[in-house]
Design a protein around this motif. Structure first.
Motif, PDB file in Angstrom:
ATOM      1  N   TYR A   7       0.667  -1.381  -0.513  1.00 26.51           N
ATOM      2  CA  TYR A   7       0.356   0.180  -0.122  1.00 26.51           C
ATOM      3  C   TYR A   7       1.063   1.353   0.283  1.00 26.51           C
ATOM      4  CZ  TYR A   7       0.891   0.597   4.896  1.00 26.51           C
ATOM      5  OH  TYR A   7       1.625   0.334   6.161  1.00 26.51           O
ATOM      6  N   LEU A   8       0.299   2.346  -0.292  1.00 33.56           N
ATOM      7  CA  LEU A   8       1.113   3.603  -0.029  1.00 33.56           C
ATOM      8  C   LEU A   8       0.161   4.410   0.871  1.00 33.56           C
ATOM      9  CD1 LEU A   8       1.404   4.422  -4.415  1.00 33.56           C
ATOM     10  CD2 LEU A   8       2.803   3.582  -2.854  1.00 33.56           C
ATOM     11  N   ARG A   9       0.640   5.353   1.769  1.00 34.01           N
ATOM     12  CA  ARG A   9       0.106   6.110   2.363  1.00 34.01           C
ATOM     13  C   ARG A   9       0.402   7.178   2.158  1.00 34.01           C
ATOM     14  NH1 ARG A   9       0.939   4.640   8.501  1.00 34.01           N
ATOM     15  NH2 ARG A   9      -0.978   3.180   7.832  1.00 34.01           N
ATOM     16  N   THR A  10      -0.462   8.266   2.006  1.00 33.60           N
ATOM     17  CA  THR A  10      -0.465   9.735   1.923  1.00 33.60           C
ATOM     18  C   THR A  10      -1.671  10.818   2.743  1.00 33.60           C
ATOM     19  OG1 THR A  10      -0.465  11.215   0.093  1.00 33.60           O
ATOM     20  CG2 THR A  10      -2.454   9.838   0.137  1.00 33.60           C
ATOM     21  N   ARG A  11      -1.551  11.467   2.598  1.00 31.26           N
ATOM     22  CA  ARG A  11      -2.159  12.262   3.871  1.00 31.26           C
ATOM     23  C   ARG A  11      -3.504  13.393   2.519  1.00 31.26           C
ATOM     24  NH1 ARG A  11      -0.573  14.688   8.669  1.00 31.26           N
ATOM     25  NH2 ARG A  11      -1.939  15.771   8.457  1.00 31.26           N
ATOM     26  N   ILE A  12      -4.567  13.119   3.106  1.00 30.41           N
ATOM     27  CA  ILE A  12      -6.244  13.934   1.948  1.00 30.41           C
ATOM     28  C   ILE A  12      -6.994  14.552   3.294  1.00 30.41           C
ATOM     29  CG2 ILE A  12      -7.679  12.982   0.881  1.00 30.41           C
ATOM     30  CD1 ILE A  12      -6.583  10.899  -0.097  1.00 30.41           C
ATOM     31  N   GLY A  13      -6.621  15.432   3.091  1.00 33.89           N
ATOM     32  CA  GLY A  13      -8.236  17.052   4.177  1.00 33.89           C
ATOM     33  C   GLY A  13      -6.744  16.630   4.961  1.00 33.89           C
ATOM     34  N   GLY A  14      -5.772  16.871   5.676  1.00 31.31           N
ATOM     35  CA  GLY A  14      -5.052  16.523   6.781  1.00 31.31           C
ATOM     36  C   GLY A  14      -5.158  15.104   7.748  1.00 31.31           C
ATOM     37  N   GLU A  15      -5.659  13.388   6.366  1.00 28.71           N
ATOM     38  CA  GLU A  15      -5.465  12.828   7.605  1.00 28.71           C
ATOM     39  C   GLU A  15      -4.894  11.628   6.744  1.00 28.71           C
ATOM     40  OE1 GLU A  15      -7.254  12.203   9.981  1.00 28.71           O
ATOM     41  OE2 GLU A  15      -8.471  14.534  10.122  1.00 28.71           O
ATOM     42  N   TRP A  57      -3.907   6.895 -10.628  1.00 27.46           N
ATOM     43  CA  TRP A  57      -4.875   6.481 -10.543  1.00 27.46           C
ATOM     44  C   TRP A  57      -5.746   5.901  -8.986  1.00 27.46           C
ATOM     45  CZ3 TRP A  57      -8.344   5.980 -14.977  1.00 27.46           C
ATOM     46  CH2 TRP A  57      -7.698   6.236 -15.953  1.00 27.46           C
ATOM     47  N   GLY A  58      -4.601   5.426  -8.506  1.00 28.46           N
ATOM     48  CA  GLY A  58      -5.314   5.350  -7.027  1.00 28.46           C
ATOM     49  C   GLY A  58      -5.189   6.075  -6.245  1.00 28.46           C
ATOM     50  N   LEU A  59      -5.585   6.977  -6.340  1.00 23.53           N
ATOM     51  CA  LEU A  59      -5.888   8.073  -5.768  1.00 23.53           C
ATOM     52  C   LEU A  59      -7.447   8.215  -5.396  1.00 23.53           C
ATOM     53  CD1 LEU A  59      -3.640  11.677  -6.139  1.00 23.53           C
ATOM     54  CD2 LEU A  59      -3.624  10.028  -3.885  1.00 23.53           C
ATOM     55  N   GLU A  62     -11.915  12.935  -4.040  1.00 27.05           N
ATOM     56  CA  GLU A  62     -11.375  14.032  -3.283  1.00 27.05           C
ATOM     57  C   GLU A  62      -9.704  14.297  -2.963  1.00 27.05           C
ATOM     58  OE1 GLU A  62     -11.778  10.253  -0.572  1.00 27.05           O
ATOM     59  OE2 GLU A  62     -12.912  10.883  -1.804  1.00 27.05           O
ATOM     60  N   ALA A  63      -8.953  13.716  -3.541  1.00 33.39           N
ATOM     61  CA  ALA A  63      -7.945  13.604  -3.374  1.00 33.39           C
ATOM     62  C   ALA A  63      -7.116  14.781  -4.643  1.00 33.39           C
ATOM     63  CB  ALA A  63      -6.906  12.594  -3.015  1.00 33.39           C
ATOM     64  N   LEU A  70      -4.821  23.649  -5.564  1.00 36.96           N
ATOM     65  CA  LEU A  70      -4.341  23.841  -5.170  1.00 36.96           C
ATOM     66  C   LEU A  70      -3.150  24.463  -6.387  1.00 36.96           C
ATOM     67  CD1 LEU A  70      -2.465  21.532  -2.138  1.00 36.96           C
ATOM     68  CD2 LEU A  70      -3.518  23.937  -1.512  1.00 36.96           C
ATOM     69  N   ILE A  71      -3.514  23.449  -7.761  1.00 35.66           N
ATOM     70  CA  ILE A  71      -2.401  23.964  -8.629  1.00 35.66           C
ATOM     71  C   ILE A  71      -3.520  25.614  -9.740  1.00 35.66           C
ATOM     72  CG2 ILE A  71      -2.300  23.428 -11.169  1.00 35.66           C
ATOM     73  CD1 ILE A  71      -2.471  20.524 -10.181  1.00 35.66           C
TER      74      ILE A  71
END
Length: 93
Positions: A7-15, A57-59, A62-63, A70-71
């Motif tokens: 898995y990949l871990r990222t932050r979306i909406g601060g979570e 593609w995995g996002l 909402e991400a 932001l862009i």
């Protein structure tokens, strides 16, 4: 002992959010009508760009929406909320 799915871990909406971490799990997470487009994007991608394209593609939507907002903010010249780069960072003293 069962092997854990990558898995990949990222932050979306601060979570923190865990995302699919393999080509197969990304494909499986997509709606059926988007899988052919995903396969084409991966098949046509330069090898060095496959990880970035696959991760995108995995996002969840909402991400993607957050990134696009932001862009657009940056395109308007609004840099509020972004850290200023320190030009001396990495420079020998």
């Amino acid at each position: 002992m069962a092997e854990q799915e990558p898995y990949l871990r990222t932050r979306i909406g601060g979570e923190f959010v865990d995302l699919p971490g393999s080509i197969g799990s990304i494909r499986a997470s997509l709606p059926e009508d988007r899988r052919a487009a995903f396969d084409a994007a991966i098949d046509e991608a330069p090898l060095m760009e496959v990880p970035l394209i696959a991760a995108r593609w995995g996002l969840p939507q909402e991400a993607i929406d957050e990134d696009e907002a932001l862009i657009e903010q940056l395109k308007r010249g609004d840099f509020s909320g972004f850290a200023e780069m320190d030009e001396s960072a990495g420079s020998p003293q």
